[in-house]
Write an enzyme that holds these catalytic residues in place. Structure first.
Site, PDB file in Angstrom:
ATOM      1  N   ASP A  77       0.240  -1.749  -0.086  1.00  0.00           N
ATOM      2  CA  ASP A  77       0.146  -0.147   0.098  1.00  0.00           C
ATOM      3  C   ASP A  77       0.690   1.403   0.034  1.00  0.00           C
ATOM      4  O   ASP A  77       0.353   2.058  -0.692  1.00  0.00           O
ATOM      5  CB  ASP A  77      -1.029   0.243   1.236  1.00  0.00           C
ATOM      6  CG  ASP A  77      -2.159  -0.305   0.865  1.00  0.00           C
ATOM      7  OD1 ASP A  77      -2.235  -1.126   0.070  1.00  0.00           O
ATOM      8  OD2 ASP A  77      -3.018  -1.098   2.218  1.00  0.00           O
TER       9      ASP A  77
ATOM     10  N   HIS B 260      -4.387   9.388   6.540  1.00  0.00           N
ATOM     11  CA  HIS B 260      -3.723   7.620   7.362  1.00  0.00           C
ATOM     12  C   HIS B 260      -2.811   8.456   7.889  1.00  0.00           C
ATOM     13  O   HIS B 260      -2.732   6.928   9.040  1.00  0.00           O
ATOM     14  CB  HIS B 260      -4.612   7.159   6.488  1.00  0.00           C
ATOM     15  CG  HIS B 260      -5.774   6.565   5.420  1.00  0.00           C
ATOM     16  ND1 HIS B 260      -6.560   6.818   5.917  1.00  0.00           N
ATOM     17  CD2 HIS B 260      -5.456   6.568   4.482  1.00  0.00           C
ATOM     18  CE1 HIS B 260      -7.916   7.015   5.554  1.00  0.00           C
ATOM     19  NE2 HIS B 260      -7.692   6.552   4.685  1.00  0.00           N
TER      20      HIS B 260
ATOM     21  N   GLY C  95      -2.218   3.530   4.577  1.00  0.00           N
ATOM     22  CA  GLY C  95      -3.222   3.622   3.419  1.00  0.00           C
ATOM     23  C   GLY C  95      -2.304   5.013   2.114  1.00  0.00           C
ATOM     24  O   GLY C  95      -3.599   5.379   2.059  1.00  0.00           O
TER      25      GLY C  95
ATOM     26  N   ASP D 150     -13.370  12.736   2.779  1.00  0.00           N
ATOM     27  CA  ASP D 150     -12.904  11.353   1.767  1.00  0.00           C
ATOM     28  C   ASP D 150     -13.835  10.245   2.119  1.00  0.00           C
ATOM     29  O   ASP D 150     -14.484  10.726   3.096  1.00  0.00           O
ATOM     30  CB  ASP D 150     -11.855  11.298   2.796  1.00  0.00           C
ATOM     31  CG  ASP D 150     -10.534  10.502   1.662  1.00  0.00           C
ATOM     32  OD1 ASP D 150     -10.814   9.440   1.754  1.00  0.00           O
ATOM     33  OD2 ASP D 150      -9.907  11.173   1.396  1.00  0.00           O
TER      34      ASP D 150
ATOM     35  N   HIS E 168     -12.784   7.565   3.213  1.00  0.00           N
ATOM     36  CA  HIS E 168     -12.717   6.924   4.164  1.00  0.00           C
ATOM     37  C   HIS E 168     -11.966   7.704   5.117  1.00  0.00           C
ATOM     38  O   HIS E 168     -11.545   8.560   5.599  1.00  0.00           O
ATOM     39  CB  HIS E 168     -10.612   6.335   4.014  1.00  0.00           C
ATOM     40  CG  HIS E 168     -10.605   5.582   2.537  1.00  0.00           C
ATOM     41  ND1 HIS E 168     -10.817   6.229   1.146  1.00  0.00           N
ATOM     42  CD2 HIS E 168     -11.226   3.967   2.620  1.00  0.00           C
ATOM     43  CE1 HIS E 168     -10.802   4.624  -0.177  1.00  0.00           C
ATOM     44  NE2 HIS E 168     -10.402   3.803   1.162  1.00  0.00           N
TER      45      HIS E 168
ATOM     46  N   ASP F  50     -12.964  10.560  -3.197  1.00  0.00           N
ATOM     47  CA  ASP F  50     -13.252   9.354  -3.474  1.00  0.00           C
ATOM     48  C   ASP F  50     -14.154   8.959  -2.936  1.00  0.00           C
ATOM     49  O   ASP F  50     -14.419   7.581  -3.211  1.00  0.00           O
ATOM     50  CB  ASP F  50     -12.238   8.219  -2.989  1.00  0.00           C
ATOM     51  CG  ASP F  50     -11.562   8.963  -1.826  1.00  0.00           C
ATOM     52  OD1 ASP F  50     -12.094   9.432  -0.865  1.00  0.00           O
ATOM     53  OD2 ASP F  50     -10.531   8.160  -0.603  1.00  0.00           O
TER      54      ASP F  50
ATOM     55  N   TYR G 211      -9.722   8.573  -6.774  1.00  0.00           N
ATOM     56  CA  TYR G 211      -8.833   7.743  -7.644  1.00  0.00           C
ATOM     57  C   TYR G 211      -9.071   7.083  -9.420  1.00  0.00           C
ATOM     58  O   TYR G 211      -8.627   6.338  -9.395  1.00  0.00           O
ATOM     59  CB  TYR G 211      -8.552   6.233  -6.804  1.00  0.00           C
ATOM     60  CG  TYR G 211      -7.660   6.167  -5.651  1.00  0.00           C
ATOM     61  CD1 TYR G 211      -6.256   6.773  -5.690  1.00  0.00           C
ATOM     62  CD2 TYR G 211      -8.796   6.338  -4.431  1.00  0.00           C
ATOM     63  CE1 TYR G 211      -5.996   7.514  -4.129  1.00  0.00           C
ATOM     64  CE2 TYR G 211      -8.481   6.986  -2.843  1.00  0.00           C
ATOM     65  CZ  TYR G 211      -7.347   7.045  -3.069  1.00  0.00           C
ATOM     66  OH  TYR G 211      -6.272   7.219  -1.461  1.00  0.00           O
TER      67      TYR G 211
END
Length: 434
Positions: A95, A137, A145, A172, A174, A261, A300
């Site tokens: 990652d 992250h 991440g 986001d 996430h 994202d 992404y």
């Protein structure tokens, strides 16, 4: 109508030229694409453009452990095979790969957020933008991440020198776990994250029950959402919660992480937001008239990331952008319709009205548990980090002075870096975006 706000915008073309590797979803090239849309819409004429300084290791170590910063500084793709234990310790690998110019990449995006915070602190602007930042992250001692250095934490620490309370907002897809974790025990920062939660979705944290601890109890707010949330549901919930947060907490500054994202059709996301829906959150926060630091984050499907952040730059400048994308170096990425807007997604919305109502009530109940605007005894403000000057007479004339060194004390409004190299050209990397 031109914006009454003074906007500072940070960009360095080098940040978009790094490459995480084939098939890795993170494409820093999206930052070049964003910048060229900003230029093609002539938004640069309405704000101050700055090349950020490259953050020094000592600046990065204001949050991160010195050994982790030193390792990032030292490791290269050619030497990583010698450090398998350290790679595991610092969570570097699939990652978070080691790639060429990794540390410089971190220095640039972190330097942009730190510089943005300083300009706000010194009241040199009302809004500061660093689309390269927002890597939420990263932890104190490890990468996570796709994030290595947590520029948001560093920017917030800078803002805390001048502001008793800082509000962090994250849209986001996430959970903003690295920022929440950094400030989980303090009431000086309130973190508010809207994100997908459940189904083992990364990073797995961000339940509504996670609210902070000790002095920070109830100062971490999580809004866990399910797949397919749409513009009306998201923006209504966002405005209700943020209104109450600002009324209760009365922040001196706001940091807004605009991860793209959460848009429909993102490669890693699962929401149905249009660019207009995403941007409506930015517009709402801008209208609060609190000093504002805006960053990027995830995202992404890179052409949609560029569309989103260009349009949101326009929102921050009170400038409506025509839907037809002007000619620019990356125009082919926006084929076939060359339009700024994208359609809403078609993922089933699993967020029932009763579920969203329950989440809203839990969040508002937690907000009622905190005192209005905790008072902080402000100490003497520490100085901005000491930046050593180099003495040109002591420089070895055989060592080529890199462009950053020449530029680092010069804020040039007249250079817009229009000749960025596209190292993520689809011809070069046929495996990308498959």
């Amino acid at each position: 109508m031109p914006s009454k706000d003074r906007i500072s915008y940070f960009y360095d073309g080098d940040v978009g030229s790094v490459y995480f590797g084939p098939n890795h979803p993170m494409k820093p090239h999206r930052l070049c694409m964003t910048h060229h849309l900003v230029l093609s819409y002539e938004l640069h004429k309405k704000m101050e453009i700055y090349r950020p300084h490259k953050a020094y290791p000592v600046e990065l170590a204001q949050f991160h452990s010195a050994d982790y910063v030193e390792f990032l500084h030292r490791i290269t793709p050619d030497t990583q095979h010698l450090f398998s234990n350290e790679l595991a310790t610092y969570n570097l690998g699939e990652d978070c790969p080691v790639f060429e110019n990794l540390f410089e990449f971190c220095q640039i995006y972190a330097g942009g957020t730190i510089d943005a915070a300083r300009r706000l602190n010194n009241q040199l602007c009302d809004i500061a933008i660093n689309w390269a930042g927002g890597l939420h992250h990263a932890k104190k001692c490890e990468a996570s991440g796709f994030c290595y250095i947590n520029d948001l934490v560093l920017g917030i620490l800078e803002l805390l020198k001048y502001h008793a309370r800082v509000l962090y907002i994250d849209i986001d897809v996430h959970h903003g776990d690295g920022v929440e974790e950094a400030f989980y025990f303090t009431d000086r920062v309130m973190t508010v994250s809207f994100h997908k939660f459940g189904d083992l979705f990364f990073p797995g944290t961000g339940d509504v029950k996670e609210t902070g601890e000790k002095e920070g109890k109830f100062y971490a707010i999580n809004v866990p959402l399910k797949d397919g949330i749409d513009d009306p549901s998201f923006t209504r919930l966002f405005k209700t919660i943020i209104s109450k947060v600002v009324e209760t907490y009365q922040p001196g500054a706001i940091v807004l992480q605009c991860g793209a994202d959460s848009l429909a059709a993102d490669r890693l996301g699962c929401f149905n937001l249009s660019i207009d829906g995403h941007a409506e959150c930015v517009r709402f926060v801008k209208k609060l008239n609190v000093p504002l630091l805006v960053t990027g984050g995830g995202g992404y499907t890179k052409e949609n990331v560029a569309r989103c952040w260009a349009l949101e730059t326009g929102v921050l400048l009170d400038t409506e952008l025509p839907n037809e994308i002007p000619e620019n170096e990356y125009i082919q990425y926006f084929a076939p319709d060359f339009s700024l807007k994208i359609p809403n997604g078609h993922i089933e919305n699993l967020n029932s009205k009763s579920y969203l109502s329950t989440i809203k009530m839990q969040v508002l109940e937690n907000l009622r548990c905190i005192q209005h605007a905790p008072s902080v005894q402000m100490q003497e403000v520490p100085p901005d980090f000491y930046i050593p000057d180099f003495d040109e007479d002591e420089q070895n004339p055989d060592e080529r002075i890199d462009q950053h060194t020449q530029d680092k004390h010069i804020q040039r409004d007249d250079e817009y870096y229009e000749g960025d190299n596209d190292n993520d050209n689809d011809h070069d990397h046929p495996m990308d975006d498959v």
